[in-house]
Design a protein around this motif. Structure first.
Motif, PDB file in Angstrom:
ATOM      1  N   ALA A 184       5.187  15.315  -8.203  1.00 47.82           N
ATOM      2  CA  ALA A 184       4.063  14.379  -8.190  1.00 47.82           C
ATOM      3  C   ALA A 184       4.297  13.373  -9.307  1.00 47.82           C
ATOM      4  O   ALA A 184       4.747  13.744 -10.404  1.00 47.82           O
ATOM      5  N   SER A 185       3.998  12.098  -9.030  1.00 51.07           N
ATOM      6  CA  SER A 185       4.337  11.030  -9.975  1.00 51.07           C
ATOM      7  C   SER A 185       3.168  10.066 -10.159  1.00 51.07           C
ATOM      8  O   SER A 185       2.306   9.938  -9.293  1.00 51.07           O
ATOM      9  N   TYR A 186       3.206   9.381 -11.300  1.00 51.30           N
ATOM     10  CA  TYR A 186       2.221   8.331 -11.552  1.00 51.30           C
ATOM     11  C   TYR A 186       2.862   7.282 -12.456  1.00 51.30           C
ATOM     12  O   TYR A 186       3.590   7.612 -13.401  1.00 51.30           O
ATOM     13  N   ALA A 187       2.596   6.018 -12.152  1.00 49.28           N
ATOM     14  CA  ALA A 187       3.109   4.922 -12.974  1.00 49.28           C
ATOM     15  C   ALA A 187       2.053   3.829 -13.041  1.00 49.28           C
ATOM     16  O   ALA A 187       1.265   3.647 -12.102  1.00 49.28           O
ATOM     17  N   ARG A 188       2.062   3.085 -14.155  1.00 50.41           N
ATOM     18  CA  ARG A 188       1.083   2.002 -14.290  1.00 50.41           C
ATOM     19  C   ARG A 188       1.628   0.917 -15.208  1.00 50.41           C
ATOM     20  O   ARG A 188       2.285   1.213 -16.216  1.00 50.41           O
ATOM     21  N   ALA A 189       1.360  -0.316 -14.832  1.00 51.04           N
ATOM     22  CA  ALA A 189       1.691  -1.460 -15.682  1.00 51.04           C
ATOM     23  C   ALA A 189       0.541  -1.661 -16.657  1.00 51.04           C
ATOM     24  O   ALA A 189      -0.568  -2.042 -16.262  1.00 51.04           O
ATOM     25  N   LEU A 190       0.772  -1.392 -17.935  1.00 48.71           N
ATOM     26  CA  LEU A 190      -0.277  -1.510 -18.941  1.00 48.71           C
ATOM     27  C   LEU A 190      -0.533  -2.955 -19.344  1.00 48.71           C
ATOM     28  O   LEU A 190      -1.597  -3.275 -19.876  1.00 48.71           O
ATOM     29  N   LEU A 237       0.819  -1.206   0.000  1.00 49.56           N
ATOM     30  CA  LEU A 237       0.000   0.000   0.000  1.00 49.56           C
ATOM     31  C   LEU A 237       0.854   1.258   0.000  1.00 49.56           C
ATOM     32  O   LEU A 237       0.618   2.187  -0.787  1.00 49.56           O
ATOM     33  N   LEU A 238       1.872   1.304   0.876  1.00 48.02           N
ATOM     34  CA  LEU A 238       2.726   2.481   0.997  1.00 48.02           C
ATOM     35  C   LEU A 238       4.191   2.083   0.919  1.00 48.02           C
ATOM     36  O   LEU A 238       4.598   1.067   1.484  1.00 48.02           O
ATOM     37  N   ASP A 239       4.965   2.890   0.230  1.00 47.11           N
ATOM     38  CA  ASP A 239       6.413   2.716   0.157  1.00 47.11           C
ATOM     39  C   ASP A 239       7.035   4.082   0.404  1.00 47.11           C
ATOM     40  O   ASP A 239       6.736   5.041  -0.308  1.00 47.11           O
ATOM     41  N   ILE A 240       7.883   4.165   1.424  1.00 48.43           N
ATOM     42  CA  ILE A 240       8.487   5.438   1.807  1.00 48.43           C
ATOM     43  C   ILE A 240      10.000   5.294   1.812  1.00 48.43           C
ATOM     44  O   ILE A 240      10.534   4.293   2.308  1.00 48.43           O
ATOM     45  N   SER A 241      10.695   6.266   1.281  1.00 50.45           N
ATOM     46  CA  SER A 241      12.163   6.230   1.289  1.00 50.45           C
ATOM     47  C   SER A 241      12.721   7.604   1.646  1.00 50.45           C
ATOM     48  O   SER A 241      12.163   8.635   1.268  1.00 50.45           O
ATOM     49  N   GLY A 255       2.651   8.877  -6.577  1.00 48.47           N
ATOM     50  CA  GLY A 255       3.808   9.218  -5.756  1.00 48.47           C
ATOM     51  C   GLY A 255       3.982  10.707  -5.565  1.00 48.47           C
ATOM     52  O   GLY A 255       3.512  11.513  -6.382  1.00 48.47           O
ATOM     53  N   ILE A 256       4.639  11.063  -4.472  1.00 49.10           N
ATOM     54  CA  ILE A 256       5.063  12.438  -4.228  1.00 49.10           C
ATOM     55  C   ILE A 256       6.523  12.389  -3.784  1.00 49.10           C
ATOM     56  O   ILE A 256       6.985  11.396  -3.228  1.00 49.10           O
ATOM     57  N   SER A 257       7.237  13.453  -4.034  1.00 51.51           N
ATOM     58  CA  SER A 257       8.653  13.489  -3.670  1.00 51.51           C
ATOM     59  C   SER A 257       9.061  14.905  -3.316  1.00 51.51           C
ATOM     60  O   SER A 257       8.443  15.886  -3.759  1.00 51.51           O
ATOM     61  N   VAL A 258      10.111  14.998  -2.542  1.00 51.93           N
ATOM     62  CA  VAL A 258      10.680  16.287  -2.173  1.00 51.93           C
ATOM     63  C   VAL A 258      12.189  16.135  -2.096  1.00 51.93           C
ATOM     64  O   VAL A 258      12.704  15.082  -1.694  1.00 51.93           O
ATOM     65  N   ALA A 259      12.897  17.158  -2.506  1.00 55.35           N
ATOM     66  CA  ALA A 259      14.362  17.153  -2.455  1.00 55.35           C
ATOM     67  C   ALA A 259      14.841  18.549  -2.089  1.00 55.35           C
ATOM     68  O   ALA A 259      14.222  19.554  -2.469  1.00 55.35           O
ATOM     69  N   ALA A 296      13.256  12.646  -0.156  1.00 55.95           N
ATOM     70  CA  ALA A 296      12.239  11.754   0.378  1.00 55.95           C
ATOM     71  C   ALA A 296      11.198  11.496  -0.698  1.00 55.95           C
ATOM     72  O   ALA A 296      10.899  12.368  -1.521  1.00 55.95           O
ATOM     73  N   ALA A 297      10.645  10.296  -0.695  1.00 60.85           N
ATOM     74  CA  ALA A 297       9.618   9.937  -1.679  1.00 60.85           C
ATOM     75  C   ALA A 297       8.618   8.993  -1.035  1.00 60.85           C
ATOM     76  O   ALA A 297       8.977   8.180  -0.162  1.00 60.85           O
ATOM     77  N   LEU A 298       7.376   9.114  -1.437  1.00 57.94           N
ATOM     78  CA  LEU A 298       6.309   8.232  -0.968  1.00 57.94           C
ATOM     79  C   LEU A 298       5.478   7.801  -2.163  1.00 57.94           C
ATOM     80  O   LEU A 298       5.089   8.637  -2.985  1.00 57.94           O
ATOM     81  N   THR A 299       5.224   6.500  -2.270  1.00 54.78           N
ATOM     82  CA  THR A 299       4.356   5.985  -3.326  1.00 54.78           C
ATOM     83  C   THR A 299       3.184   5.244  -2.693  1.00 54.78           C
ATOM     84  O   THR A 299       3.322   4.596  -1.654  1.00 54.78           O
TER      85      THR A 299
END
Length: 304
Positions: free
Chosen positions: A113-119, A42-46, A76-80, A61-64
């Motif tokens: 802000a990010s988005y990814a999908r397996a088609l 559900l959540l992945d944080i780094s 996803g969202i990220s900050v640097a 930092a990034a969260l998906t």
């Protein structure tokens, strides 16, 4: 805005940043966003901390988020941020020498802000939209006298875009990846204009133990290669290898062609542990950097 070309994740750094075709986690936002498309947690944080030479400090930092096991894709969202430390600010004084005006502290920041999908079971896509800001401080004298100096704030900002694809070839674990990073409009800076450090990458990766039919849950040996074409430099070749024992302990080594970069050999270690539905990961990377001090990176990852 050259800081956008700095690798920030310790696992990626240990692999010489040859990760364009490597399936990853939330930190993939900073390399190829398509690589996070098959997240099932559900959540992945780094979190990552990079100690660059000259005492520059990079924090990332990034969260998906993958609702319904990724049925609707991965968000996803990220900050640097970059801390360049303090610098002396001077101008030419009335006697022709340097007039000390104290110090200034340039900084940089990125929000994304990010988005990814397996088609399909083989093909994935992903993208980032990022707001990039850099502050150079108020160090530019624009008028006045030496007794009444006038300054103006110097800063720039722009929106940038990243795109990526990941293709599982179907031949054992062979993956192909492609990414385009830091695409933006031209930016005006004082009296000049420039563009962000646009980078195009192609990569291949594979678990080499597939050839001896070994259970990847016990042992794996990832080998990856990336070819990079940056706008502001010559082409580079990134080569990386990672040995994993029981998907818990990791040893990594990477190499970047020295003809185009001070970065040379990279070494890394990683640990992963899961309990109570939570997985914890720790990665460290050491990068040789030619005539400069070596670079240290630390990353911490949490999966729920």
């Amino acid at each position: 805005m050259k800081f956008l070309s700095v690798g920030v994740d310790a696992r990626a750094a240990g692999l010489g940043e040859a990760v364009t075709s490597v399936e990853g986690n939330s930190s993939s936002i900073f390399y190829n966003p398509a690589s996070m498309s098959r997240q099932t947690e559900l959540l992945d944080i780094s979190f990552s901390n990079t100690q660059w030479f000259a005492d520059f400090k990079y924090l990332n930092a990034a969260l998906t988020f993958a609702p319904n096991n990724g049925l609707y894709g991965v968000f996803g969202i990220s900050v640097a941020s970059v801390d360049y430390g303090e610098f002396q600010r001077t101008i030419i004084g009335p006697d022709g020498g340097a007039l000390d005006l104290g110090t200034y502290s340039p900084t940089a920041m990125v929000l994304g802000a990010s988005y990814a999908r397996a088609l399909s079971d083989k093909f994935s896509v992903g993208g980032n939209v990022r707001y990039v800001y850099q502050d150079y401080g108020a160090g530019h004298v624009v008028g006045g006298t030496y007794d009444d100096l006038k300054t103006q704030k110097i800063d720039i900002d722009v929106f940038s875009f990243d795109f990526g694809v990941l293709y599982k070839t179907g031949y054992k674990s062979l993956n192909f990846g492609m990414s385009v990073r830091n695409f933006s409009q031209e930016i005006a800076f004082v009296e000049e204009s420039f563009q962000l450090p646009l980078t195009f990458k192609l990569g291949l990766s594979m678990n080499m133990l597939d050839f001896i039919d070994m259970n990847p849950a016990s042992h794996s040996f990832l080998f990856s290669v990336d070819a990079e074409h940056p706008r502001d430099n010559k082409e580079m070749l990134h080569i990386g290898a990672e040995y994993a024992f029981a998907d818990m302990m990791f040893l990594r080594v990477g190499y970047v062609t020295p003809e185009t970069s001070e970065a040379g050999m990279n070494y890394g270690i990683g640990l992963k542990y899961g309990a109570g539905g939570i997985n914890f990961g720790f990665d460290y990377a050491y990068t040789e950097f030619g005539i400069f001090d070596p670079i240290h990176r630390i990353s911490v990852k949490l999966l729920f």
